[in-house]
Design an enzyme around this catalytic site. Structure first.
Site, PDB file in Angstrom:
ATOM      1  N   GLU A 265      21.550   2.834  47.420  1.00 57.48           N
ATOM      2  CA  GLU A 265      22.158   3.835  46.542  1.00 57.48           C
ATOM      3  C   GLU A 265      23.353   4.508  47.211  1.00 57.48           C
ATOM      4  O   GLU A 265      23.322   4.788  48.412  1.00 57.48           O
ATOM      5  CB  GLU A 265      21.118   4.907  46.182  1.00 57.48           C
TER       6      GLU A 265
ATOM      7  N   GLU B 170      23.346   3.904  36.804  1.00 59.16           N
ATOM      8  CA  GLU B 170      22.189   4.610  36.241  1.00 59.16           C
ATOM      9  C   GLU B 170      22.612   5.981  35.723  1.00 59.16           C
ATOM     10  O   GLU B 170      23.336   6.730  36.414  1.00 59.16           O
ATOM     11  CB  GLU B 170      21.087   4.778  37.315  1.00 59.16           C
TER      12      GLU B 170
HETATM   13  O1  KIV Z   1      13.959   1.782  42.093  1.00 66.41           O
HETATM   14  C1  KIV Z   1      14.259   1.299  40.989  1.00 66.41           C
HETATM   15  O2  KIV Z   1      13.402   0.888  40.204  1.00 66.41           O
HETATM   16  C2  KIV Z   1      15.661   1.246  40.627  1.00 66.41           C
HETATM   17  C3  KIV Z   1      16.007   0.841  39.238  1.00 66.41           C
HETATM   18  C4  KIV Z   1      15.781   1.976  38.321  1.00 66.41           C
HETATM   19  C5  KIV Z   1      17.387   0.311  39.132  1.00 66.41           C
HETATM   20  O3  KIV Z   1      16.489   1.549  41.430  1.00 66.41           O
END
Ligand code: KIV
Length: 274
Positions: free
Chosen positions: A126, A192
């Protein structure tokens, strides 16, 4: 005979090249989260292109309020289970909070564990500009990286909650983050919780595929958390389409089993050994 089957399976394996070609041909692809062998096998057989062992396992498997407590050991463990159910899908292991923020060296060490011990084909992390050096270092170690910008759950405290990102002045920041992730060498990026028009703009601006979750239909691909789309979560966000209600079915089955045992209907003669 079995050699031919194995060869055919390999030919159809989804790789990062497959996903790049889907973007060029404007053919959407799919990603679902999976955390164990059984669901990995079912989703792989159903033709889901990418399986993500998300750090969302903290929420939906462990019952935590955030993804922050999830450890690298835990993601490695779940990735290993999922890898045993995968034949065709691309398997992506999520890098949990604390496994890549300290230094690019730390990031590459964590990514190598997900590949070597977990069997992941790629990793996801991220952030935007701030994680560009980590992405570059992992890509230099020959591990494909998927980015994730916009609402990044590991930044819950910085964001002040799980809120849509990229409205007003923040729009330029999310766009710049997506560009930074691409420039650092990521093969795809999750968008997201961003406004639909921003997701559309980012998708047009990038040459790598965008994978939306709560970002509308202007993305190159869509991802959902499996518990949300199967009706297994205790709470479902409004952007989710629920494709089944397995939660209700499971409770119904458990109640029927309990009733049968209490009323002497199970086990029957046919369920015992002579
Ligand atoms: O951890 C997860 O499930 C994610 C998705 C929502 C993309 O990062």
């Amino acid at each position: 005979m079995s050699t031919v089957t194995a060869e055919a399976a390999r030919e159809h394996r989804v790789t990062i090249r497959t996903l790049a070609s889907r973007k060029r041909k404007a053919k959407p692809f799919t990603m679902l989260t999976a955390y164990d062998y059984t669901f990995a096998r079912l989703f792989d057989e159903a033709g889901i292109d990418v399986l993500l062992v998300g750090d969302s396992l903290g929420n939906v498997v462990q019952g935590e309020a955030t993804t922050l407590p999830v450890t690298l050991d835990e993601v490695v463990y779940h990735t290993r289970m999922v890898s045993r159910g995968v034949r065709r899908s691309l398997l992506v292991g999520d890098m949990p909070f604390g496994s890549y923020q300290v230094s690019p060296e730390d990031a590459v060490r964590s990514a190598i564990r997900l590949v070597k011990e977990g069997g992941a084909h790629a990793v996801k992390l991220e952030g935007g500009k701030h994680v560009a050096a980590a992405i570059e270092r992992i890509v230099a170690a020959e591990i494909p990286v998927m980015g994730h910008v916009g609402l990044t759950p590991q930044a819950v405290h910085r964001m002040g909650g799980f809120r849509v990102q990229g409205r007003g002045e923040a729009r330029e920041r999310v766009l710049a983050d997506a560009r930074a992730v691409e420039a650092a060498g990521a093969f795809a990026v999750v968008l997201e919780g961003v406004p639909v028009d921003l997701a559309h703009e980012i998708t047009a601006a990038l040459s790598i595929p965008t994978i939306g979750i709560g970002a509308g239909r202007g993305c190159d691909a869509q991802v959902l958390v499996m518990h949300d789309m199967l009706g297994l979560s205790d709470w479902t966000p409004s952007f989710v389409k629920q494709y089944a209600n397995l939660g209700a079915l499971a409770s119904q089955a458990a109640r029927a089993f309990a009733d049968d045992v209490v009323n002497g209907k199970f086990p029957g003669d046919e369920h015992g050994y002579e």
